[in-house]
Motif scaffolding. Structure first.
Motif, PDB file in Angstrom:
ATOM      1  N   LYS A 152       0.917  -1.266   0.131  1.00 52.30           N
ATOM      2  CA  LYS A 152      -0.105  -0.011  -0.070  1.00 52.30           C
ATOM      3  C   LYS A 152       1.056   1.322   0.059  1.00 52.30           C
ATOM      4  N   THR A 153       1.813   1.243   0.979  1.00 52.83           N
ATOM      5  CA  THR A 153       2.734   2.501   0.976  1.00 52.83           C
ATOM      6  C   THR A 153       3.369   2.740  -0.327  1.00 52.83           C
ATOM      7  N   THR A 154       3.916   1.642  -0.803  1.00 53.08           N
ATOM      8  CA  THR A 154       4.795   1.763  -2.097  1.00 53.08           C
ATOM      9  C   THR A 154       3.679   2.199  -3.320  1.00 53.08           C
ATOM     10  N   LEU A 174      -3.579   9.833   1.588  1.00 55.17           N
ATOM     11  CA  LEU A 174      -3.366   9.887   3.009  1.00 55.17           C
ATOM     12  C   LEU A 174      -3.031   8.316   3.406  1.00 55.17           C
ATOM     13  N   ASP A 175      -1.735   8.257   3.939  1.00 55.90           N
ATOM     14  CA  ASP A 175      -1.313   6.773   4.112  1.00 55.90           C
ATOM     15  C   ASP A 175      -1.498   6.704   5.690  1.00 55.90           C
ATOM     16  N   GLU A 176      -2.490   5.663   6.071  1.00 55.60           N
ATOM     17  CA  GLU A 176      -2.950   5.544   7.468  1.00 55.60           C
ATOM     18  C   GLU A 176      -3.278   6.896   8.160  1.00 55.60           C
ATOM     19  N   PRO A 177      -4.130   7.566   7.816  1.00 53.55           N
ATOM     20  CA  PRO A 177      -4.370   9.053   8.474  1.00 53.55           C
ATOM     21  C   PRO A 177      -4.675   8.718  10.066  1.00 53.55           C
ATOM     22  N   PRO A 212       2.118  11.411   4.839  1.00 53.45           N
ATOM     23  CA  PRO A 212       2.852   9.939   4.838  1.00 53.45           C
ATOM     24  C   PRO A 212       2.517   8.994   5.808  1.00 53.45           C
ATOM     25  N   GLN A 213       2.932   8.009   5.857  1.00 52.56           N
ATOM     26  CA  GLN A 213       2.512   6.964   6.637  1.00 52.56           C
ATOM     27  C   GLN A 213       3.421   7.487   8.321  1.00 52.56           C
ATOM     28  N   GLU A 214       4.674   7.824   7.862  1.00 51.48           N
ATOM     29  CA  GLU A 214       5.604   8.028   9.004  1.00 51.48           C
ATOM     30  C   GLU A 214       5.609   9.548   9.195  1.00 51.48           C
TER      31      GLU A 214
HETATM   32 MG   LIG Z   1       2.252   1.147   4.895  1.00 49.49          MG
END
Ligand SMILES: [Mg+2]
Ligand SMILES: Nc1ncnc2c1ncn2[C@@H]1O[C@H](COP(=O)(O)OP(=O)(O)OP(=O)(O)O)[C@@H](O)[C@H]1O
Lengths: 265, 313
Positions: free
Chosen positions: B49-51, B165-168, B89-91
């Motif tokens: 997903k993040t990729t 939105l990566d894991e908001p 971002p996720q991070e």
């Molecule tokens: Mg991810």
């Protein structure tokens, strides 16, 4: 994809601007050591060791007069080297500042160029303050440490010298994975340059190949340039300036490409 | 769902792939996101997903395949695309050397926003994510949830047409999560396109018009939450809790009439369109059941059915 990336001045400016914003908050508390260090060298070596150096000094200058302009160059080297090594590493690998910036219209290559400019700016700022102190001290000692109006060109020269050392530091940063590896860079690159680039004694008097090797190193030319601007330049000064520009321009795009590849998967 | 006819795509991926030094993280995915919809990516850890998100916002370059964002090719127009999207971002990567509001102002400069515009938007956005009181706090004094909200505000500083939105809402407490959902719905209502990843099925069900489920770098299912539920599981679920032996005896009883039966650690899940009949059978057979739960099937059932109930990694 494999094309060579050239930074955009606009993007580089934005990154530079970010650093300025932060510097303006903290400069009072962080500038002090950078500033005091060259004064320590000046006191210990210029006054302390200088007292033992026979009358006549070096090339007709007293020892303190001889080393003062060289310390301007090394100060720029240290300022730009710290900026492009530890500071850049923290922004890059620890705080992930660059990951955030490159999701905006500012690209990875702009980030690197902005950091070059910032390191140069910082070197010029510290250097200018130190230059002012040297000028005043010269009056206090009754023997001028800065004796030419050409010295007005020292701040821009320090900017370029700072960019040069930033390119070198960033190249090292782009190649390492761990912050501990900077010990190698400072011990094997920065310190030898500091000691053997003609700040404390003329390298020309050494037997071959020492002077020849020195000619191929960056701080040697930076010292020559600063000394010439402090006392009045000659045509040879142009060679030093050209060396710095060619070396910097030739190397500048290499860390840009490597950092881009590290920032973008 | 009614507007299907007039929809235009703003994000198109075809056979999109990404390898990291030979390891294929995304193995060829196809999807199409319509302008103004909320599009979700679900999938277990490491699904890719993040990729995929990073390929959209230019932090990862696809190894193969096509990807168009806002009608532009990601390989050729990275700057223009980045100008038009917002990214959470996720991070967390807020600028720790800057205060809360400064983070937004400095970020606005990266988009060349005039100072006045940036200032106005920063204030509006702090209001929007309910951080106005913290405007002058150093970022490292914010709680995790506040940082997440600030990241959302930051992603909106350039008034983007697409927000990735990566894991908001990962790490948010229920209040903060509801606040974020509320805000994301407001953004969708403004006509922004939202692309999000999440591990919360409830979030996906509430927010997403359509979504995909990824596993092992591939899309294994796609559709609206309702379609996915209809397609992959039966509408009703009965959960029986009892000792392991009782559950084993119960299994053949229900298997005959149920559409599907799944065994978890302490329960037997029975999927059916006719819960009454199953209940009758269970009562008749005489196996002692401690606890029975009846509910409608949800996205979580689809997710677990498709990706399996063990830990995938
Ligand atoms: Mg991810
Ligand atoms: N920079 C990288 N180098 C090598 N492998 C990577 C890199 N980034 C991700 N991967 C691998 O690619 C795969 C997909 O990772 P990705 O981060 O896209 O998963 P994800 O679906 O976002 O997972 P999560 O739900 O845990 O965030 C994983 O196996 C991961 O280990």
């Amino acid at each position: 994809m494999g094309a060579i990336r050239v930074p955009s001045p606009r993007g580089a400016f934005r990154v530079w601007q970010r650093n300025v914003t932060i510097f303006r908050k903290y400069w009072k508390s962080i500038m002090f050591p950078n500033f005091i260090e060259p004064l320590l060298y000046l006191a210990a070596l210029g006054l302390g060791l200088g007292a033992f150096i026979q009358q006549g000094g070096i090339n007709g200058q007293s020892y303190i007069q001889y080393i003062a302009p060289g310390l301007l160059a090394s100060n720029a080297m240290f300022a730009a080297s710290f900026e492009s090594t530890f500071n850049t590493f923290v922004k890059f690998e620890i705080n992930k500042i660059y990951d955030a910036i490159i999701t905006t219209p500012v690209n990875a290559e702009d980030v690197v160029a902005g950091e070059y400019l910032w390191a140069g700016t910082r070197a010029a700022l510290y250097g200018t303050a130190f230059l002012a102190v040297l000028t005043v001290l010269g009056f206090a000692f009754g023997e001028p440490l800065i004796s030419s109006w050409w010295a007005l060109f020292i701040p821009p020269a320090l900017l370029v010298i700072g960019v040069m050392f930033s390119v070198m530091g960033t190249l090292f940063t782009s190649l390492i994975q761990r912050i501990d590896f900077y010990a190698y860079y400072f011990t094997l690159v920065v310190t030898p340059l500091f000691l053997f680039s003609g700040i404390f004694f003329p390298v020309e008097n050494f037997p071959a190949p020492v002077p020849q090797i020195a000619w191929f190193t960056p701080l040697y030319h930076a010292v020559n340039l600063c000394r010439a601007l402090a006392t009045g330049p000659s045509l040879a000064t142009l060679v030093d300036a050209a060396w710095i520009l060619v070396f910097t321009a030739g190397l500048a795009l290499v860390p840009v490409q490597i950092m881009r590849r590290r920032l973008i998967g | 769902m009614i507007r299907t006819q007039s929809r235009t795509s703003t994000l198109i991926a075809r056979e999109l792939k990404k390898s990291y030094d030979g390891f294929e993280a995304v193995k060829g995915v196809d999807f199409e996101v319509y302008r103004g919809e909320c599009y979700g990516f679900l999938g277990p850890n490491g699904a890719g997903k993040t990729t995929t998100m990073k390929m959209i916002y230019g932090a990862v370059i696809p190894t193969d395949g096509e990807l168009e964002v806002a009608g532009l090719d990601v390989r050729r127009c990275e700057r223009e695309i980045k100008r038009r999207i917002g990214v959470v971002p996720q991070e967390n990567n807020l600028d720790d050397d800057l205060k809360v509001k400064e983070n937004l102002l400095v970020y606005g400069r990266y988009y060349d926003l005039p100072r006045k515009v940036a200032l106005r938007r920063a204030e509006e956005l702090l209001e929007f994510v309910e951080l106005t009181e913290r405007a002058e706090s150093p970022v490292d004094q914010l709680s995790g949830g506040m940082k997440r909200r600030l990241l959302i505000a930051r992603a909106l500083i350039n008034d983007p047409e697409i927000v990735v939105l990566d894991e908001p809402t990962t790490g948010l407490d229920p209040q903060a999560r509801h606040l974020v959902w509320d805000r994301l719905r407001a953004l969708a209502a403004e006509g922004k396109t939202l692309v999000l990843t999440t591990h919360y099925m409830e979030e996906a069900a509430r927010l997403c018009d359509r979504l995909v489920i990824m596993e092992g770098g591939l899309i294994i299912a796609q559709g609206s939450p309702k379609e996915l539920i209809e397609e992959h599981v039966s509408p009703q679920v009965l959960e029986f809790r009892a000792g392991p032996e009782e559950l084993e005896r119960l299994r053949p009883v229900v298997e005959a009439t149920a559409d599907a039966v799944e065994r978890t650690g302490e329960a037997l899940l029975v999927f059916t369109a006719d819960a009454d009949t199953i209940m009758d059978r269970v009562r008749e057979c005489g196996v002692e059941v401690e606890n029975t739960v009846y509910r409608h099937a949800g996205l979580e059932d689809v997710f677990l059915r498709l990706t399996g109930r063990r830990l995938i990694e």
